[in-house]
Write a protein that holds these residues in place. Sequence first.
Motif, short mmCIF file in Angstrom:
data_model
loop_
_atom_site.label_atom_id
_atom_site.label_comp_id
_atom_site.label_asym_id
_atom_site.label_seq_id
_atom_site.Cartn_x
_atom_site.Cartn_y
_atom_site.Cartn_z
N GLU A 45 -7.71 1.80 -1.99
CA GLU A 45 -6.41 2.43 -2.24
C GLU A 45 -5.28 1.41 -2.17
N ALA A 46 -5.41 0.43 -1.27
CA ALA A 46 -4.33 -0.54 -1.03
C ALA A 46 -4.48 -1.81 -1.86
N ALA A 243 -1.89 -8.83 8.12
CA ALA A 243 -2.82 -8.04 8.92
C ALA A 243 -2.19 -6.69 9.19
N THR A 244 -3.03 -5.66 9.34
CA THR A 244 -2.50 -4.30 9.49
C THR A 244 -2.85 -3.63 10.81
N ASP A 253 0.50 1.32 2.82
CA ASP A 253 1.90 1.31 3.25
C ASP A 253 2.28 -0.07 3.79
N TYR A 254 1.36 -0.71 4.50
CA TYR A 254 1.67 -1.99 5.11
C TYR A 254 1.80 -3.09 4.07
N VAL A 255 0.97 -3.04 3.03
CA VAL A 255 1.12 -3.98 1.92
C VAL A 255 2.51 -3.85 1.31
N GLN A 256 2.93 -2.62 1.08
CA GLN A 256 4.25 -2.39 0.49
C GLN A 256 5.37 -2.85 1.40
N ARG A 257 5.18 -2.65 2.71
CA ARG A 257 6.19 -3.07 3.68
C ARG A 257 6.45 -4.57 3.57
#
Length: 283
Positions: A45-46, A243-244, A253-257
């Motif tokens: 998904e990410a 890293a998440t 969401d963290y990739v987008q952040r």
Amino acid sequence: MIIDFHTHTFPAAISEKVLAKLSRLSHTQYFTDGSVNGLLASMKEASVDYSVNLPVMTSAEQVEKVNRSLIADKETLAKQGIITFGGMHPEYNDYKKELQHLKESGIPGIKIHPAYQNTDIDDIKFLRIIDCASELGLVVLTHAGIDIGIYNHNYASVKQILSVLDQVHPEKFVLAHMGNWGCWEDVERDLAGAPVWLDTAFSIGAVTPDKAKSGEPYLSSNLSKEDFVRIVRKHGADKILFATDSPWEAQKDYVQRIDTLPFTEAEKETIFYKNAKELLSFD
């Protein structure tokens, strides 16, 4: 390419129980079921190409059993995009032999967690493990800073980490949670620029409380966007690892952040995958 340098999976038979317990302690929400399949679905998904799986040994008795299982599954996991580390516990006596076995088995590094292992990181038991792992060329990734579920003591403070660096000089030392979760002034003042890698896990953006626990107190001490960028620039983007802490953050969401922060494209590539490839000697 995206490499997530800090994720966790658990055996399917116990993942639900483990996540429920940790969620209760930290009052935070989880975003996968904690299984390998859950992580793989999250990665897809990410658009995460590879994830590093980090086991946490909560007792010395777990070390051999868990490491053997990870070694046995290493090739299968790698074909799916999961690079597994081994684990070590400070009370495990035959650490030299075990670290050598991990090295010979193609495991690239180990995870330690001073808070869950109830031992300060500058204790001689950890110093010996870090020193031996470094001599073998293994990456050592440690939880750093306050643990969101354990507030009474910082087992890996900036001061203690600097003591480790002074005594051992590890060459592949990764500090989770941007160097010291919840202790950002210490990181910026004393740690930024030190010869360590910082991973971005669970360090930026609002902490998402477990909806079932939202009425209870929980600690929210993540960095603001501005503070995060400033610390990255002071430390050097060439020593930052994307890293998440999945399942405790949603990878997408963290990739987008990170992607929406005011970094150059070159800095983003460095953070998202180039540093990880270098550290892991990954082709």
